[in-house]
Design an enzyme around this catalytic site. Structure first.
Site, PDB file in Angstrom:
ATOM      1  N   LYS A  39      48.255  49.607  47.347  1.00 40.90           N
ATOM      2  CA  LYS A  39      47.489  48.365  47.501  1.00 40.90           C
ATOM      3  C   LYS A  39      47.584  47.504  46.245  1.00 40.90           C
ATOM      4  O   LYS A  39      47.805  46.295  46.329  1.00 40.90           O
ATOM      5  CB  LYS A  39      46.029  48.725  47.810  1.00 40.90           C
ATOM      6  N   SER A 186      39.274  48.193  32.973  1.00 44.83           N
ATOM      7  CA  SER A 186      39.441  47.649  34.319  1.00 44.83           C
ATOM      8  C   SER A 186      40.762  46.901  34.409  1.00 44.83           C
ATOM      9  O   SER A 186      40.994  45.920  33.682  1.00 44.83           O
ATOM     10  CB  SER A 186      38.284  46.690  34.642  1.00 44.83           C
ATOM     11  N   ASP A 337      39.295  55.285  42.157  1.00 44.74           N
ATOM     12  CA  ASP A 337      39.181  55.105  43.614  1.00 44.74           C
ATOM     13  C   ASP A 337      39.193  56.431  44.373  1.00 44.74           C
ATOM     14  O   ASP A 337      38.904  56.468  45.567  1.00 44.74           O
ATOM     15  CB  ASP A 337      40.326  54.213  44.122  1.00 44.74           C
ATOM     16  N   ARG A 368      29.178  53.456  45.373  1.00 51.28           N
ATOM     17  CA  ARG A 368      29.804  54.699  45.857  1.00 51.28           C
ATOM     18  C   ARG A 368      29.070  55.948  45.391  1.00 51.28           C
ATOM     19  O   ARG A 368      29.246  57.017  45.986  1.00 51.28           O
ATOM     20  CB  ARG A 368      31.287  54.746  45.442  1.00 51.28           C
TER      21      ARG A 368
HETATM   22  C1  S3P Z   1      42.497  47.737  41.048  1.00 54.22           C
HETATM   23  C2  S3P Z   1      41.759  48.157  39.979  1.00 54.22           C
HETATM   24  C3  S3P Z   1      40.560  49.008  40.094  1.00 54.22           C
HETATM   25  C4  S3P Z   1      40.479  49.679  41.457  1.00 54.22           C
HETATM   26  C5  S3P Z   1      40.780  48.731  42.569  1.00 54.22           C
HETATM   27  C6  S3P Z   1      42.175  48.164  42.417  1.00 54.22           C
HETATM   28  C7  S3P Z   1      43.660  46.868  40.817  1.00 54.22           C
HETATM   29  O1  S3P Z   1      39.418  48.214  39.930  1.00 54.22           O
HETATM   30  O2  S3P Z   1      39.217  50.255  41.628  1.00 54.22           O
HETATM   31  O3  S3P Z   1      40.685  49.389  43.811  1.00 54.22           O
HETATM   32  O4  S3P Z   1      44.499  46.713  41.718  1.00 54.22           O
HETATM   33  O5  S3P Z   1      43.758  46.306  39.718  1.00 54.22           O
HETATM   34  P1  S3P Z   1      38.816  47.908  38.457  1.00 54.22           P
HETATM   35  O6  S3P Z   1      39.850  47.184  37.712  1.00 54.22           O
HETATM   36  O7  S3P Z   1      37.623  47.049  38.705  1.00 54.22           O
HETATM   37  O8  S3P Z   1      38.471  49.240  37.881  1.00 54.22           O
END
Ligand code: S3P
Length: 451
Positions: A39, A186, A337, A368
């Site tokens: 994703k 993040s 995740d 969660r």
């Molecule tokens: C993601 C980063 C993560 C993850 C999300 C997808 C991404 O979030 O939980 O499902 O594609 O950069 P955070 O950056 O908020 O941790």
């Protein structure tokens, strides 16, 4: 297999609930399967393709609702994106700095990645006005984590609760570079700032407290941006202004989707399952490390590199008894995740598994920590909430129950995996949300259980 020991999976007959009844004995999870495209990489391929000069082709794109939201937003901004369901999706980019001012609100649906990454792109598109929103869940998730650093770069953004919540309005500006020390690890925050830095003169740097997924850095480099990374200091920089050139992207299978089958294979007796073509980028493989710590039998086969990302087939065999472990610190961003489904594995481990430093879970598609504790405990699990995680004491047999996903895709699928081991019938309400990241989840569940 006789009728009485066949697993019964009623696939969303009411379009919303998923019913799973496990036989008392004699069933396992078996086969060779593939999971849908990653994703995170799918979002980035669509976005960078839309911003690049020339054409980008994408193979293996996730056809979930989240990437569809990204595609719709970038189409409204002027990119030409072919039918997403074709084997090779073609994106004719509009060129960095050239996005159009859309005539309507951009809707990111349920997708935090779409909204947060797009904010960095929009805020740096000088002279244009944009409005963005999302569904009920996304409109309640914190945006100040990206709005504040963008404002430090000179961005103009307005929204509810002191500009913290969508809907948001953005007046694109020419921004100044910053060195942002993010208080949270993040990838969404890091990627938002790096994307804003693409059109900004000079070096824009983000330093994080721990390393988050690095798909943006890898893909930006492949598209021709000047990217510097220093894993030692958890820093990534972009030197702007950049030009991006269309590329061929091959999206590997999503390890976050593979995690459901890894846990199923580890907890359902006599299971033997291979998940082919899974991305094993080291910033994403915390789930493999934790399952190994717990004693699960998982091997990586046919390890290779595909379009700049490491990929392997993952083979899981049941048998080894699982033991509890501690999941904390720098591991958390590398498996954030997967925590709901790791909680399911922990319910089968001897001892108490402690998950800490995972307060971010409270601001995902649902809270969660609270949702997993309340819903999983209805099945007889022993989960205690911590402010920043949970404690799960293993060893109590699960029983079927009426549970609810709280419209969170990963909760729905984690509870479905738990149901494979629960005595009696489990009904997961609002399970159709699995389509956010894994539209084929129920079909694959039926195929691995039927063999
Ligand atoms: C993601 C980063 C993560 C993850 C999300 C997808 C991404 O979030 O939980 O499902 O594609 O950069 P955070 O950056 O908020 O941790």
């Amino acid at each position: 297999m006789t009728e009485s020991n066949r697993i019964f999976i009623e696939p969303l007959e009411c379009q919303q609930c998923l019913t799973i009844s496990r036989p008392d004995s004699g069933f396992s999870v078996r086969g060779r399967i593939r999971v849908p495209g990653d994703k995170s990489i799918s979002h980035r391929a669509l976005m960078l393709g839309a911003l690049a000069d020339g054409e980008t082709t994408i193979q293996g794109l996730l056809l979930g609702e989240d990437p569809r939201s990204t595609a719709a937003c970038f189409q409204a901004l002027g990119a030409n994106i072919s039918d997403l369901s074709t084997q090779e999706v073609r994106v004719r980019g509009i060129g960095l700095g050239k996005l159009l001012e859309p005539v309507d609100v951009l809707n990111a649906g349920n997708s935090g990645t779409t909204l947060r990454l797009m904010l960095g792109i929009l805020a740096s598109h000088d002279g244009r006005f944009f409005t963005v929103t999302g569904d009920d869940s996304l409109r309640s998730r914190p945006m100040s984590r990206v709005v504040k650093p963008l404002q430090q770069m000179g961005a103009e953004i307005w929204g509810r609760k002191d500009n913290a919540l969508a809907p948001l309005a953005i007046r694109g500006r020419s921004l100044q570079p910053i060195h942002y020390h993010s208080p949270i690890a993040s990838a969404q925050v890091k990627s938002c700032i790096l994307l804003a830095g693409l059109l900004t003169d000079g070096q824009t740097t983000v330093t994080e407290p721990a390393l988050s997924r690095d798909h943006s850095e890898r893909m930006l480099k492949a598209f021709g941006a000047n990217i510097l990374v220093d894993p030692e200091t958890c820093s990534a920089s972009v030197i702007g202004p950049a030009t991006l050139t269309g590329q061929s992207v091959v999206v590997p299978g999503d390890i976050s989707s593979a995690a459901f089958w890894l846990v199923a294979g580890a907890i359902v007796p006599s299971s033997d399952l291979t998940i082919e073509n899974v991305g094993i980028n080291p910033t994403r493989t915390g789930v493999l490390e934790v399952l190994a710590m717990m004693g699960a039998d998982i091997t990586q086969e046919n390890v290779r590199e595909v379009a700049g990302e490491p990929v392997a087939d993952l083979h899981v065999r049941a048998g080894a008894p699982l033991r509890a472990c501690t999941i904390a610190g720098d591991l958390i961003p590398r498996l954030i995740d997967e925590i709901p489904v790791l909680a399911v594995a922990a319910a089968f481990a001897e001892g108490t598994t402690v998950i800490q430093n995972a307060e971010e879970l409270r601001v995902k598609e649902s809270d969660r920590i609270a949702v997993m504790a309340t819903q999983f405990n209805k099945m007889g699990a022993r989960v205690t909430e911590l402010p920043d995680g949970m404690e799960i004491t293993g060893g109590t047999p699960l029983t079927g129950a009426d549970v609810d996903s709280h419209t969170d895709h990963r909760i729905a699928m984690s509870l479905a995996i738990a149901a494979l081991t629960a005595k009696g019938t489990t009904t997961i309400n609002r399970a159709e949300v699995a389509a956010i990241s894994y539209p084929e989840f129920v079909a694959t569940l039926q195929s691995v259980c039927a063999t």
